[in-house]
Design an enzyme around this catalytic site. Structure first.
Site, PDB file in Angstrom:
ATOM      1  N   HIS A 191     -15.871 -25.261  22.754  1.00  0.00           N
ATOM      2  CA  HIS A 191     -14.532 -25.091  22.173  1.00  0.00           C
ATOM      3  C   HIS A 191     -14.567 -25.191  20.648  1.00  0.00           C
ATOM      4  CE1 HIS A 191     -12.378 -25.175  26.051  1.00  0.00           C
ATOM      5  NE2 HIS A 191     -13.268 -26.093  26.403  1.00  0.00           N
ATOM      6  N   ASN A 202      -8.022 -25.009  30.652  1.00  0.00           N
ATOM      7  CA  ASN A 202      -8.504 -23.667  30.333  1.00  0.00           C
ATOM      8  C   ASN A 202      -7.564 -22.633  30.931  1.00  0.00           C
ATOM      9  OD1 ASN A 202     -10.833 -24.615  28.991  1.00  0.00           O
ATOM     10  ND2 ASN A 202     -11.939 -24.792  30.936  1.00  0.00           N
ATOM     11  N   TYR A 259     -15.807 -36.972  26.421  1.00  0.00           N
ATOM     12  CA  TYR A 259     -14.924 -36.530  25.346  1.00  0.00           C
ATOM     13  C   TYR A 259     -14.911 -37.537  24.199  1.00  0.00           C
ATOM     14  CZ  TYR A 259     -12.677 -32.389  27.360  1.00  0.00           C
ATOM     15  OH  TYR A 259     -12.408 -31.127  27.825  1.00  0.00           O
TER      16      TYR A 259
END
Length: 696
Positions: free
Chosen positions: A64, A137, A353
């Protein structure tokens, strides 16, 4: 330009100064020993500037990396406290500020945003209790469903450029990604969708993003629901088209981002509606459909979509670095009323993350501008570290202190502190071990449903996209053959079409799967035989054309396999009905549909349709449209959605906002019945009716 004039006006007001505030005047040269002498080390302005420049770039996102963003507002359609205690959904008409980051997945920071790829859609809600992120997504399924596989597939390996010479620039190496996907059956569903029009959206605000990782909603009284998010563009989905999708990566690196910027400036940007699928944790559907298995999508007809609100984009970003690169979205950013599930992909990403964000921006990432919660004060025990920017009070950095007083944090099952209670995972029924759990090993059904039941006219477009993907981009002959063979796994006809388009040998049908011959529609099986027969309380019918005897034979074979189970009593023998002077074969699987309105034509093709329980049918009615000379996917008929409040059946129409997901007008009683129902959303139903009308 206006921005240039503003910049000059700003610079003219101030002399050049150092970071500590000392003005130095308008000088742009380094200090030297003389007019031609060496540069002096005492030129601290030079060292300050060059040191800052050398450190401007932060580590790029592993995935990303190529992105843009926008700001907006979320509007809640009504009070959803029956589903969640989250405050931004607590009242009808409540507005919540938000920001959204759009991205491609595989490409580097400077790559083309028009490249065929999965596209990210991360939304941050600045709610009363803090920041809540929905990270997803534009494709409802994912390549993998266990996070331990993700680095090999996603981060730096299979979906990245060839490591030898880093080409295609910032994009996928077709042979590497093809080699990986064709070797993994669970990647088939998403792989087939990337190869379609969904892999090349023309506008970020016209995509259909999904939070494919499931999560929990919790009410004030502790009631829990397992949910998944879906965004629905009100302007509809728009793709680049087959030719543009392959031309634009060479000619328009920032086309999609520029499209978003201009549409916001011109006030033509599309809005997105937030929809969820929700089921209680004691719902038997959780046993039939593993809603935590992100390689497969939930069945809309069994778990209806509920529209909760609308997202309106109204402001462009001002600084890409601060608002897009520096914005840290993650699934771990939840607020009261939202919690996690046992989804293995989610559990791993809760760690990953945060880890990658700390690597990029240091330990105080929450203090960066758009990561700070504007509506909630921060009272944590974090201290010091690189990037510390908040003036903290001289309080002790621990809770138990005699000086400031210790609070008695109660462990309650309801109220403000219910998310601290020990029994938050009381729904967990599985032991802890190192084995991978799945209730459904069927990896082909969802891919088949997507390819064989597209909107009218899309199937040829998808075959053309496969042709371009497998030939133009330099995929090897072995890779072309492997892809063709894999598509034949979920549909023999699909495999032949792809093989013919790319010029390889037509694959033979895989005997392990049921292959439709003259059918058109979506087939979703929970878990069952190799023929894809659904188990449990599924209701549906299989329709086959006698013009294709093989379809009748396959339908009978399907029936025999299904009737051999514990629920054989629900199956009856195949029937022949005469409709519109064309005989069709009907093999009912639990015959609950009333066929009085059935009016079929020569080109009608349909494989398997699942509907809700009998109560749902009685509640909303279910009439089939006039399909004369039409190829129509009945799965697009959909049903009404309600807020599922615990009220009487009659009151549900009055209190719950109803919405028609998809419908076909034509000469049928379905839309007439829809428009006659008491509803404050009648205009929206009519718009959908006009959009999906069957033209005579």
């Amino acid at each position: 330009t206006a921005s240039g004039k503003l910049q000059r006006k700003f610079l003219d007001r101030f002399a050049i100064s150092m970071g500590r505030g000392v003005a130095l005047g308008k000088t742009y040269g380094t200090l030297g020993a003389a007019s031609r002498g060496a540069t002096l080390l005492q030129d601290l302005l030079f060292t300050e500037i060059i040191f800052a420049f050398d450190r401007e770039r932060v580590p790029e996102r592993a995935v990303h990396a190529r992105g843009t963003g926008a700001h907006g507002t979320f509007l809640s359609y009504e009070d959803w406290s029956n589903l969640t205690a989250a405050s931004f959904l607590s009242a009808e008409g409540k507005f919540t500020p938000e920001m959204t980051r759009f991205s491609t997945v595989s490409g580097a920071r400077g790559s083309a945003d028009t490249a065929r790829d999965v596209h990210g859609f991360a939304t941050r809600f600045y709610v009363d209790e803090g920041n809540f992120d929905i990270v997803g997504n534009n494709i409802p399924v994912f390549f993998i469903w266990d996070v331990i596989i993700e680095p090999t597939l996603m981060a730096l390996h299979a979906q990245k450029p060839n490591p030898r010479f880093h080409l295609p620039r910032g994009q996928q190496d077709p042979n590497r990604i093809s080699d990986n996907l064709t070797a993994r059956g669970d990647s088939l569903a998403q792989g087939s969708q990337i190869s379609s029009e969904r892999g090349s959206p023309k506008a970020y605000s016209n995509t259909e993003p999904n939070k494919h990782r499931s999560f929990r909603l919790v009410t004030d009284n502790g009631k829990q629901f397992q949910c998944s998010n879906h965004w629905q563009p009100l302007q509809g989905f728009i793709d680049l088209g087959v030719e543009e999708a392959w031309r634009f990566p060479e000619e328009g690196e920032g086309y999609v981002a520029e499209n978003l910027f201009e549409s916001i400036e011109l006030l033509t940007v599309g809005d997105e509606e937030l929809e969820i699928q929700s089921m209680s944790f004691n719902n038997d559907l959780r046993e039939r459909f593993n809603s935590s298995e992100v390689t497969k999508s939930s069945v809309v007809r069994l778990v209806p979509l509920i529209t909760q609100g609308k997202l309106v984009f109204n402001k462009n970003i001002q600084m890409l670095f601060n608002e897009v690169i520096g914005a840290m979205f993650q699934p771990g950013h939840i607020v009261r009323g939202v919690d996690f599930t046992e989804d293995p992909l989610l559990q791993g990403r809760l760690f990953s993350y945060l880890d990658t964000q700390l690597n990029r921006h240091g330990p105080n990432i929450q203090q960066l501008g758009f990561n700070r919660p504007p509506r909630a004060p921060i009272h944590n025990n974090n201290r010091d570290g690189a990037g510390e920017m908040i003036d903290l009070p001289p309080f002790a950095s621990f809770v138990e202190t005699q000086e400031w007083g210790a609070k008695d944090i109660k462990q309650t099952a309801v109220g403000q502190n219910k998310f601290d209670q020990e029994h938050r995972f009381s729904h967990w029924k599985f032991g802890v071990n190192g084995f991978v759990h799945t209730r459904n090993d069927d990896n082909v059904t969802h891919a088949r449903g997507f390819f064989t039941a597209p909107e009218r006219g899309q199937q040829k477009k998808r075959v053309a996209a496969f042709d371009r993907m497998f030939t133009v981009v330099g995929l090897s002959v072995d890779g072309q053959q492997a892809n063709s063979d894999q598509y034949a796994d979920f549909d023999a006809a699909a495999g032949k079409k792809v093989a013919k388009a790319i010029g390889v040998e037509a694959p033979k049908p895989n005997s392990n799967y049921f292959h439709p011959t003259d059918v058109f529609g979506e087939h979703i099986a929970a878990s069952g035989t190799k023929y894809g027969v659904p188990e449990g309380n599924t209701k549906g019918v299989l329709l086959a054309s006698v013009n294709k005897p093989a379809s009748i034979a396959q339908g009978a074979k399907l029936q025999v396999v299904a009737s051999s189970g514990d629920f054989a009593e629900f199956f009856i023998s195949a029937k022949q009905l005469n409709m519109r002077e064309v005989t069709q074969g009907i093999i009912p699987l639990v015959p609950v549909l009333k066929l009085a309105k059935l009016d079929l034509g020569k080109t009608f093709r349909f494989q398997l349709m699942q509907v809700g329980n009998i109560e749902e049918l009685e509640r909303f009615g279910f009439d089939l449209p006039d399909l004369t000379d039409k190829q129509v996917d009945l799965s697009a008929m959909g049903m009404f959605e309600t807020t599922f409040r615990p009220t009487s059946r009659a009151a549900q129409f009055e209190q719950g906002k109803t919405k028609l997901v998809k419908g076909l007008q034509g000469k049928n009683a379905f839309m007439d019945r829809a428009l006659k129902q008491p509803s404050n959303n009648r205009e929206k139903i009519q718009r959908f009716a006009d959009r999906f009308a069957v033209q005579d």
